[in-house]
Design an enzyme around this catalytic site. Structure first.
Site, mmCIF file in Angstrom:
data_model
loop_
_atom_site.group_PDB
_atom_site.id
_atom_site.type_symbol
_atom_site.label_atom_id
_atom_site.label_comp_id
_atom_site.label_asym_id
_atom_site.label_seq_id
_atom_site.Cartn_x
_atom_site.Cartn_y
_atom_site.Cartn_z
ATOM 1 N N HIS A 60 -19.211 34.725 -27.800
ATOM 2 C CA HIS A 60 -19.102 35.157 -26.402
ATOM 3 C C HIS A 60 -18.073 36.278 -26.220
ATOM 4 O O HIS A 60 -18.193 37.089 -25.307
ATOM 5 C CB HIS A 60 -18.729 33.953 -25.533
ATOM 6 N N SER A 103 -18.101 38.495 -19.252
ATOM 7 C CA SER A 103 -18.500 37.153 -18.847
ATOM 8 C C SER A 103 -18.734 37.093 -17.333
ATOM 9 O O SER A 103 -19.560 37.840 -16.811
ATOM 10 C CB SER A 103 -17.444 36.143 -19.311
ATOM 11 N N MET A 104 -18.013 36.258 -16.603
ATOM 12 C CA MET A 104 -18.156 36.276 -15.144
ATOM 13 C C MET A 104 -17.703 37.611 -14.567
ATOM 14 O O MET A 104 -18.165 38.018 -13.497
ATOM 15 C CB MET A 104 -17.374 35.132 -14.504
ATOM 16 N N TYR A 135 -14.068 34.190 -16.667
ATOM 17 C CA TYR A 135 -13.598 32.884 -16.197
ATOM 18 C C TYR A 135 -12.452 32.386 -17.071
ATOM 19 O O TYR A 135 -12.562 32.357 -18.298
ATOM 20 C CB TYR A 135 -14.774 31.909 -16.235
ATOM 21 N N TRP A 150 -22.372 36.922 -17.204
ATOM 22 C CA TRP A 150 -22.904 35.677 -16.659
ATOM 23 C C TRP A 150 -22.821 35.718 -15.144
ATOM 24 O O TRP A 150 -21.806 36.098 -14.558
ATOM 25 C CB TRP A 150 -22.135 34.452 -17.148
ATOM 26 N N ASP A 157 -23.851 33.820 -28.632
ATOM 27 C CA ASP A 157 -23.099 33.446 -27.430
ATOM 28 C C ASP A 157 -23.551 32.069 -26.944
ATOM 29 O O ASP A 157 -24.702 31.891 -26.542
ATOM 30 C CB ASP A 157 -23.344 34.499 -26.346
#
EC number: 3.1.1.101
Length: 290
Positions: free
Chosen positions: A237, A160-161, A87, A185, A206
């Site tokens: 993260h 992440s995303m 993201y 995520w 994270d």
């Protein structure tokens, strides 16, 4: 004359010859095996045995932008991997994986998404579009990767995303050979349908995708695949991103996982499956890995 010493030298020579024959036999029996026998040092190095070139995709189809990294001297065809950022991020955040993986015998595309705000499901769709375009470029005679890709062997990675998107890609495309999300995520942590061998990189500290509410329950939800969970001690993260201080450890694991499952190369089994036993690792779990 020192016969015992001569005998030892002869035994060593014979053993060395047998090992060389064994390595050659492995390469001959596995048509996907590429490169010399791996060692811890070769996998921890910043580059593998193959020379790498890259090019920018001139007309991205179904995603924002892409850079393709490919080995020039791997011999035969190789598998392809698409890597998607998280993201608000761009491919610079995950670009280190491109030359790293390509130097070990993969064609790799790192992408920008259409919007940096795209959600995991959209990132998955764009990731798969990138793999389709790699397959198309493989069949285009003017392309630098013409005839270099085995389109039956593809894998996904993301942060992440983008990691969540990679998990969605694995769930929706069981023909993929391997997945390696980092600090993933997604709004769902249930990926029980995944059968693709999956390595999850997690970051202990994270605060964006906390391990106990994201990476770990995702790992726990899976039972039908080879799987692994590796948590970086004290990591934020971005613990597996470009410029991270853990590239030797993470690169070794990521390359070994892809080689083991995308290339079906059992020479990498130990490196793919074993606990690194490193102070840089705060938690390690694995199942169905051999």
């Amino acid at each position: 004359m020192n016969f015992p010493r001569a005998s030892r030298l002869m035994q060593a020579a014979v053993l060395g010859g047998l090992m060389a024959v064994s390595a050659a036999a492995t390469a001959q029996t596995n048509p996907y095996a590429r490169g010399p026998n791996p060692t811890a040092a070769s996998l921890e190095a910043s580059a593998g045995p193959f020379t790498v070139r890259s090019f920018t995709v001139s007309r991205p189809s179904g995603y924002g932008a892409g850079t393709v990294y490919y080995p020039t001297n791997a011999g035969g065809t190789v598998g392809a991997i698409a890597i998607v950022p998280g993201y608000t991020a761009r491919q610079s955040s995950i670009k280190w994986w491109g030359p790293r993986l390509a130097s070990h015998g993969f064609v790799v595309i790192t992408i920008d998404t259409n919007s940096t705000l795209d959600q995991p499901s959209s990132r998955s769709s764009q990731q798969m579009a990138a793999l389709r375009q790699v397959a198309s470029l493989n069949g285009t005679s003017s392309s630098p990767i013409y005839g270099k890709v085995d389109t039956a062997r593809m894998g996904v990675m993301g942060w992440s995303m983008g990691g969540g998107g990679s998990l969605i890609s694995a769930a929706n495309n069981p023909s993929l050979k391997a997945a390696a999300p980092q600090a993933p995520w997604d709004s769902s942590t249930n990926f029980s349908s995944v059968t693709v061998p999956t390595l999850i990189f997690a970051c202990e500290n994270d605060s964006i995708a906390p391990v106990n509410s994201s990476a770990l329950p995702i790992y726990d939800s899976m039972s039908r695949n080879a799987k692994q969970f590796l948590e970086i001690n004290g990591g934020s993260h971005s613990c597996a991103n470009s410029g991270n201080s853990n590239q030797a450890l993470i690169g070794k694991k990521g390359v070994a996982w892809m080689k083991r499952f995308m290339d079906n190369d059992t020479r990498y089994s130990t490196f793919a499956c074993e606990n690194p036993n490193s102070t840089r690792v705060s938690d390690f779990r694995t199942a169905n890995c051999s």
